[in-house]
Scaffold this motif. Structure first.
Motif, mmCIF file in Angstrom:
data_model
loop_
_atom_site.group_PDB
_atom_site.id
_atom_site.type_symbol
_atom_site.label_atom_id
_atom_site.label_comp_id
_atom_site.label_asym_id
_atom_site.label_seq_id
_atom_site.Cartn_x
_atom_site.Cartn_y
_atom_site.Cartn_z
ATOM 1 N N VAL A 255 11.058 5.352 17.415
ATOM 2 C CA VAL A 255 11.364 6.136 18.960
ATOM 3 C C VAL A 255 12.000 7.594 17.734
ATOM 4 O O VAL A 255 12.532 8.580 19.120
ATOM 5 C CB VAL A 255 12.246 5.162 19.425
ATOM 6 C CG1 VAL A 255 13.602 5.880 20.685
ATOM 7 C CG2 VAL A 255 11.773 3.845 20.842
ATOM 8 N N TRP A 256 12.798 7.352 16.912
ATOM 9 C CA TRP A 256 13.619 8.091 16.726
ATOM 10 C C TRP A 256 13.497 9.202 16.166
ATOM 11 O O TRP A 256 13.180 10.061 15.817
ATOM 12 C CB TRP A 256 15.021 7.333 16.239
ATOM 13 C CG TRP A 256 15.663 6.356 16.657
ATOM 14 C CD1 TRP A 256 15.007 5.052 17.183
ATOM 15 C CD2 TRP A 256 16.731 6.425 17.827
ATOM 16 N NE1 TRP A 256 15.466 4.427 17.549
ATOM 17 C CE2 TRP A 256 16.524 4.871 18.120
ATOM 18 C CE3 TRP A 256 17.006 7.358 18.855
ATOM 19 C CZ2 TRP A 256 17.626 5.274 19.134
ATOM 20 C CZ3 TRP A 256 18.076 7.165 19.659
ATOM 21 C CH2 TRP A 256 18.506 5.567 19.926
ATOM 22 N N ILE A 257 12.264 8.681 14.606
ATOM 23 C CA ILE A 257 11.717 9.376 13.717
ATOM 24 C C ILE A 257 10.319 9.846 13.592
ATOM 25 O O ILE A 257 9.508 8.830 14.301
ATOM 26 C CB ILE A 257 12.065 8.959 12.574
ATOM 27 C CG1 ILE A 257 13.781 8.986 12.136
ATOM 28 C CG2 ILE A 257 11.329 9.650 11.379
ATOM 29 C CD1 ILE A 257 13.870 8.232 10.508
ATOM 30 N N ASP A 258 9.507 11.227 13.912
ATOM 31 C CA ASP A 258 7.940 11.181 13.367
ATOM 32 C C ASP A 258 8.023 10.760 12.242
ATOM 33 O O ASP A 258 7.679 11.577 10.966
ATOM 34 C CB ASP A 258 8.073 13.144 14.034
ATOM 35 C CG ASP A 258 7.082 13.173 13.586
ATOM 36 O OD1 ASP A 258 5.470 12.450 13.949
ATOM 37 O OD2 ASP A 258 6.714 14.141 13.952
ATOM 38 N N PHE A 259 7.348 9.836 11.732
ATOM 39 C CA PHE A 259 6.909 9.310 10.983
ATOM 40 C C PHE A 259 5.495 9.815 10.288
ATOM 41 O O PHE A 259 4.479 9.730 9.206
ATOM 42 C CB PHE A 259 6.997 7.487 10.213
ATOM 43 C CG PHE A 259 8.461 7.235 10.423
ATOM 44 C CD1 PHE A 259 9.305 7.499 8.656
ATOM 45 C CD2 PHE A 259 8.727 6.479 11.295
ATOM 46 C CE1 PHE A 259 9.827 7.168 8.963
ATOM 47 C CE2 PHE A 259 9.985 6.127 10.973
ATOM 48 C CZ PHE A 259 10.666 6.668 9.524
ATOM 49 N N ARG A 260 4.618 10.594 11.225
ATOM 50 C CA ARG A 260 3.111 11.114 10.621
ATOM 51 C C ARG A 260 3.349 11.886 9.486
ATOM 52 O O ARG A 260 3.618 12.962 9.069
ATOM 53 C CB ARG A 260 2.984 12.097 12.175
ATOM 54 C CG ARG A 260 2.704 11.336 13.081
ATOM 55 C CD ARG A 260 2.144 11.940 14.545
ATOM 56 N NE ARG A 260 3.345 13.286 14.989
ATOM 57 C CZ ARG A 260 3.587 14.089 15.776
ATOM 58 N NH1 ARG A 260 2.110 14.346 16.607
ATOM 59 N NH2 ARG A 260 4.558 14.482 15.550
ATOM 60 N N SER A 261 2.463 11.638 8.607
ATOM 61 C CA SER A 261 2.597 12.136 7.686
ATOM 62 C C SER A 261 3.396 12.092 7.014
ATOM 63 O O SER A 261 3.484 12.715 5.374
ATOM 64 C CB SER A 261 1.890 13.643 7.566
ATOM 65 O OG SER A 261 0.366 13.744 8.071
ATOM 66 N N LEU A 262 4.576 10.734 6.690
ATOM 67 C CA LEU A 262 5.240 10.931 5.845
ATOM 68 C C LEU A 262 5.190 9.589 4.701
ATOM 69 O O LEU A 262 4.722 8.885 5.778
ATOM 70 C CB LEU A 262 7.138 11.177 6.518
ATOM 71 C CG LEU A 262 7.397 12.861 7.799
ATOM 72 C CD1 LEU A 262 8.978 11.719 7.914
ATOM 73 C CD2 LEU A 262 7.831 13.284 6.276
ATOM 74 N N GLN A 263 4.904 9.855 3.865
ATOM 75 C CA GLN A 263 5.213 9.040 2.722
ATOM 76 C C GLN A 263 6.061 8.317 1.989
ATOM 77 O O GLN A 263 6.950 8.837 1.172
ATOM 78 C CB GLN A 263 4.178 9.078 1.719
ATOM 79 C CG GLN A 263 2.775 9.158 2.926
ATOM 80 C CD GLN A 263 1.701 9.439 1.817
ATOM 81 O OE1 GLN A 263 1.562 10.411 0.462
ATOM 82 N NE2 GLN A 263 0.355 8.415 2.403
ATOM 83 N N ASP A 264 6.441 7.337 1.777
ATOM 84 C CA ASP A 264 7.495 6.642 1.074
ATOM 85 C C ASP A 264 6.470 6.552 -0.495
ATOM 86 O O ASP A 264 5.578 6.298 -0.197
ATOM 87 C CB ASP A 264 8.343 6.298 1.221
ATOM 88 C CG ASP A 264 7.876 4.656 1.913
ATOM 89 O OD1 ASP A 264 6.594 4.744 1.914
ATOM 90 O OD2 ASP A 264 8.243 3.364 2.643
ATOM 91 N N PRO A 265 6.997 5.319 -1.405
ATOM 92 C CA PRO A 265 6.466 4.899 -2.397
ATOM 93 C C PRO A 265 5.728 3.817 -1.823
ATOM 94 O O PRO A 265 4.873 4.052 -2.469
ATOM 95 C CB PRO A 265 7.578 4.549 -3.498
ATOM 96 C CG PRO A 265 8.866 5.490 -3.612
ATOM 97 C CD PRO A 265 9.501 5.735 -1.824
ATOM 98 N N PHE A 266 5.863 3.485 -1.101
ATOM 99 C CA PHE A 266 5.487 2.501 -0.712
ATOM 100 C C PHE A 266 4.060 2.630 0.318
ATOM 101 O O PHE A 266 2.630 1.769 -0.478
ATOM 102 C CB PHE A 266 5.751 1.066 0.338
ATOM 103 C CG PHE A 266 4.940 -0.214 0.768
ATOM 104 C CD1 PHE A 266 4.936 -1.489 0.045
ATOM 105 C CD2 PHE A 266 4.449 0.467 2.182
ATOM 106 C CE1 PHE A 266 4.282 -2.087 0.639
ATOM 107 C CE2 PHE A 266 3.956 -0.527 2.426
ATOM 108 C CZ PHE A 266 3.417 -1.963 2.000
ATOM 109 N N MET A 267 4.088 3.263 1.166
ATOM 110 C CA MET A 267 2.987 3.856 1.615
ATOM 111 C C MET A 267 2.096 4.876 0.732
ATOM 112 O O MET A 267 1.006 5.114 0.826
ATOM 113 C CB MET A 267 2.986 4.940 2.813
ATOM 114 C CG MET A 267 3.900 3.922 4.098
ATOM 115 S SD MET A 267 2.909 3.043 4.745
ATOM 116 C CE MET A 267 2.891 1.989 5.902
#
Length: 442
Positions: A238-250
């Motif tokens: 709802v708050w953050i656009d996670f499109r194409s954002l990757q942390d180490p896990f992803m």
């Protein structure tokens, strides 16, 4: 259905749902009722969602900017000036707030917990308001000042209670709750806000400890980070656009959290189509299993089958619990992830299932086509008599994110969100335009 009709359906649903935050609030203190049942207390999560919805209301012409400023200021002033302390009737402690508050006094209700996750949604709403109300007026400057002060007051390290992960909360009677935010859940936003704090930040090790508890699974042809209830795959988005954002896990999975929520949405639809437990109504356009109210607790024998029905429980896919209860709001909140299957589902819920008919605030919270209806409703099956603020907010906000990306744009501009994401190890997407070095926050 034509594209124009579908657009009108979405616009009308968003407008009617938004009205919850106008009519189910106390204008004097900004608190928003958790549920439409009489004499019900406020929810701090619903109040945080309201703070993010007011900018949508301004942009869509649902309320004037002046009215939104007035309501936002009343809310932020109340929380800043409310009692913080270990007393059992306070409003909050250590910068966090009790899950439920009396609508009039703003004091703790029901001996509930000081909630880290619900405080997260409240603070996220404050930060969204701070980004939207950017005019050089005294009132809008005060919104920005109060929002930042509230965020800075939250003591995230205290909430760890000496462990790596964050606890669910605290009570004056028993102190810290035994449960922690572990396993993939809506705490994605919590860890981002905690990591981004300029005053009491979580250490990066806390995020690593959280992701170490994840479960990667294969269901209905999809590999994804598992969580059963659909809301888990939505509330941080709802708050953050996670499109194409990757942390180490992803990065290790070649995916991202937005794509993961898309897959989870498809898993929900496939589960409803296959309907392994044989409930009435499930199908291509009728799905959405999440934490919700239900018709139980009760056991009924229906068509020769003994069925156990639950009340409020975190229903999930594919392992359950599942008692035939569906939540239409949960399907709507997946609109940005998979509009190609959500739009027809919204149309079905409105035009075939009539789930919006005679409802003040869009869809009711839940329905169960397997459970017989009560004599006082117009359906042959059970439908919730209530609306919940925690359901209404994601409908307004995710419709808007799909239409204009407004909330995502506001939060991209927030330096604390950027810092939290970078300290968690996120890279790519819209973050790529910023320095890889987290901003220095004073």
């Amino acid at each position: 259905m034509s594209t124009l009709d579908a657009y009108d359906d979405l616009a009308t649903l968003q407008r009617e749902t938004f009205d919850y935050f106008i009519h189910e609030a106390n204008p004097a203190n900004g608190l928003v009722r958790d549920k439409t049942e009489a004499d019900w207390p406020a929810s701090i999560a619903a109040t945080g969602l309201a703070l993010a919805c007011y900018p949508v209301g301004v942009e869509r012409g649902f309320m004037s900017r002046n009215a939104a400023v007035e309501r936002t200021l009343a809310t932020l002033r109340f929380f800043w000036n409310s009692q913080q302390g270990p007393e059992p009737d306070a409003t909050g402690y250590r910068g966090f707030y009790y899950h439920f508050l009396d609508m009039q006094t703003g004091r703790r209700a029901w001996r509930c917990e000081l909630s880290t996750i619900d405080s997260t949604f409240l603070l996220a709403g404050a930060l969204a308001a701070a980004e939207f109300f950017d005019a050089e007026t005294q009132a809008e400057a005060e919104i920005r000042t109060l929002a930042e002060a509230l965020y800075r007051r939250a003591d995230w390290r205290w909430a760890q209670d000496g462990g790596e992960t964050v606890t669910h909360g605290w009570t004056p009677e028993r102190e810290f709750l035994k449960h922690r935010w572990e396993g993939y859940d809506e705490a994605l936003l919590l860890y981002v806000l905690g990591l981004g704090s300029p005053t009491h930040p979580l250490p990066p090790s806390s995020y690593k400890a959280w992701t170490a508890t994840f479960r990667w699974e294969h269901c209905y042809g999809y590999d994804y980070l598992y969580a059963g209830p659909l809301f888990i795959h939505q509330l941080s988005h709802v708050w953050i656009d996670f499109r194409s954002l990757q942390d180490p896990f992803m990065r290790s999975k070649g995916s991202d959290y937005f794509e993961n929520s898309r897959r989870a949405t498809y898993v929900q639809q496939r589960y409803a189509i296959e309907n392994p437990r044989g409930f009435n109504g499930y199908g291509e356009y009728c799905w959405g299993i999440t934490a919700s109210e239900g018709p139980g607790p009760s056991t009924l024998k229906l068509n020769g089958i003994e069925r156990r029905f639950e009340d409020y429980v975190a229903r999930g896919v594919p392992y359950g619990p599942d008692d035939g209860t569906l939540a239409p709001w949960a399907a709507v909140a997946s609109l940005p992830f998979a509009p190609e299957i959500v739009r027809p589902t919204i149309a079905y819920c409105i035009h075939q299932a009539k789930l919006k008919a005679a409802n003040a605030y869009g869809f009711k919270a839940a329905f169960n086509p397997t459970h017989p209806g009560s004599p006082d409703n117009a359906f042959d099956w059970w439908i919730s008599p209530w609306h919940f603020g925690l359901n209404e907010g994601p409908v307004v906000l995710m419709i808007e994110n799909e239409r204009s990306g407004l909330v995502w744009k506001l939060m991209r501009a927030c330096p604390y969100i950027r810092s939290g994401l970078q300290r968690a190890g996120f890279e790519g997407g819209w973050l790529a335009q910023f320095s890889r070095e987290p901003p220095q926050l004073n």
